[in-house]
Motif scaffolding. Structure first.
Motif, short mmCIF file in Angstrom:
data_model
loop_
_atom_site.label_atom_id
_atom_site.label_comp_id
_atom_site.label_asym_id
_atom_site.label_seq_id
_atom_site.Cartn_x
_atom_site.Cartn_y
_atom_site.Cartn_z
N HIS A 34 0.73 -1.05 -0.09
CA HIS A 34 -0.30 0.22 -0.48
C HIS A 34 0.81 1.15 0.24
O HIS A 34 0.52 2.23 -0.63
N VAL A 35 2.80 1.25 0.57
CA VAL A 35 2.59 2.27 1.04
C VAL A 35 4.03 2.41 0.10
O VAL A 35 4.26 3.58 -1.38
N SER A 36 4.75 0.99 -0.42
CA SER A 36 5.96 1.17 -1.86
C SER A 36 5.06 0.98 -3.27
O SER A 36 6.07 1.66 -3.45
N GLU A 37 4.03 0.33 -3.52
CA GLU A 37 4.08 0.40 -5.04
C GLU A 37 3.31 2.01 -5.29
O GLU A 37 3.43 2.62 -6.41
N PHE A 38 2.69 2.41 -4.68
CA PHE A 38 2.51 4.40 -4.10
C PHE A 38 3.46 4.72 -5.08
O PHE A 38 3.50 5.03 -5.75
N LEU A 39 4.44 4.48 -4.42
CA LEU A 39 5.76 5.13 -3.86
C LEU A 39 6.82 4.90 -5.69
O LEU A 39 7.12 5.70 -5.80
N SER A 40 6.55 3.31 -5.55
CA SER A 40 7.21 3.44 -6.92
C SER A 40 6.98 3.93 -8.30
O SER A 40 7.67 4.52 -9.04
N ALA A 41 5.23 4.07 -8.10
CA ALA A 41 4.56 4.60 -9.04
C ALA A 41 4.97 6.06 -9.73
O ALA A 41 4.25 6.89 -10.08
N CYS A 42 5.70 7.06 -8.19
CA CYS A 42 5.22 8.19 -8.26
C CYS A 42 7.30 8.79 -8.61
O CYS A 42 7.69 9.60 -8.59
N GLY A 43 8.03 7.26 -8.68
CA GLY A 43 9.38 7.35 -8.88
C GLY A 43 10.37 7.59 -8.29
O GLY A 43 11.23 7.41 -8.17
N TRP A 44 10.07 6.73 -6.75
CA TRP A 44 10.75 6.28 -5.94
C TRP A 44 11.49 5.46 -6.28
O TRP A 44 11.25 4.25 -6.97
N GLN A 45 12.72 4.99 -6.04
CA GLN A 45 13.33 4.02 -6.21
C GLN A 45 13.69 3.04 -4.84
O GLN A 45 13.90 3.17 -4.04
N ASP A 46 13.44 0.98 -5.54
CA ASP A 46 13.38 0.66 -4.82
C ASP A 46 15.05 -0.12 -4.47
O ASP A 46 15.89 -0.82 -5.48
N LYS A 47 15.05 0.12 -3.32
CA LYS A 47 16.61 -0.22 -3.04
C LYS A 47 16.97 -1.04 -2.35
O LYS A 47 18.01 -2.09 -1.58
#
Length: 267
Positions: A34-47
């Motif tokens: 719920h948190v991570s997929e929204f941020l990824s869609a906003c251009g955040w990088q999964d490290k």
């Protein structure tokens, strides 16, 4: 316990039992996506490393969000480096903080700041939270007494925000904000905390507490996926719109003329 049945089921799918839980502050952690997929869609990088803690970096690499369940007490850490306009700050949230409340804060990191001055207490007052003012603190408590939001000064005079929720057995979570945390983010957190809207949890993931109210609902996997994807698609659309607007703006600096500095030819 109430029970509802969702209509419009398609052929070949088996409905799954979920629960709408109120108050949301006591609903348990929930699905990290719920948190991570929204941020990824906003251009955040999964490290994140394989089978390791969740780690996400903002597009400008100034903010890192992590969730680590492998250490005690574990939970969420949101840390921002110091920038030209903002001091370094950190927010820590316990592992049982509902993801919908965490997302209230993290979603706000992807949006421009409002022109209006933030007011942390306004969302709580709108939901009739009880307030108590002392010499060194100001605290708001939810009507059922399960959740709180507190402001106080520590021994060094630093302003501290502290929040959390607890059931009748003492189970729950806390959240702390360093003094330099931007106020619009604290307000976004308080809005999500005070929201009266229930949150959904699958069967077997509902905490045992006499303080919570549940409504049983039958949900198709396709419905659940569609709701999750709607949130992701909204994030992508908003990010695309902001990037398109930024790209359309004129440059703020003037490029030097190609012939600047050259001597004029004599006639």
């Amino acid at each position: 316990m109430k029970r509802k049945q969702w209509q419009g089921w398609g052929p070949g799918e088996q409905a799954e039992q979920h629960y709408l839980v109120q108050p949301r502050a006591l609903a348990g952690g929930g699905d990290l996506r719920h948190v991570s997929e929204f941020l990824s869609a906003c251009g955040w990088q999964d490290k994140s490393k394989r089978n390791g803690p969740l780690v996400l970096d903002s597009p400008d690499r100034t903010i890192r969000i992590g969730y680590n369940p492998y250490m005690l007490p574990g939970g969420w850490t949101i840390h921002s480096k110091a920038t030209a306009h903002q001091d370094e700050w950190t927010v820590s949230l316990g592992r049982q903080t509902p993801v919908e409340i965490v997302a209230g804060l993290t979603d706000a990191l992807t949006r421009p700041r409002s022109a209006h001055a933030p007011n942390v207490w306004a969302p709580l007052q709108e939901q009739h939270w009880k307030t108590d003012r002392g010499d060194e603190h100001f605290i708001a408590t939810s009507p059922d007494g399960a959740a709180w939001m507190q402001f106080h000064h520590d021994r060094s005079g630093q302003a501290i925000w502290w929040s959390g929720a607890q059931d009748e057995q003492g189970n729950g979570w806390t959240a702390s904000f360093t003094a330099s945390t931007p106020m619009h983010l604290v307000q976004a957190f308080s809005e999500a905390l005070a929201s009266p809207d229930p949150v959904m949890r699958p069967r077997g993931r509902v905490p045992h507490s006499t303080r919570i109210r549940t409504t049983s609902v039958s949900v198709l996997p396709s419905q659940l996926s569609a709701w999750q994807q709607a949130r992701v698609h909204a994030a992508r659309a908003a990010t695309w719109a902001r990037n398109s607007w930024a790209a359309s703006q004129p440059r703020t600096t003037t490029r030097p003329h190609a012939t600047a500095g050259r001597p004029r030819a004599r006639r």
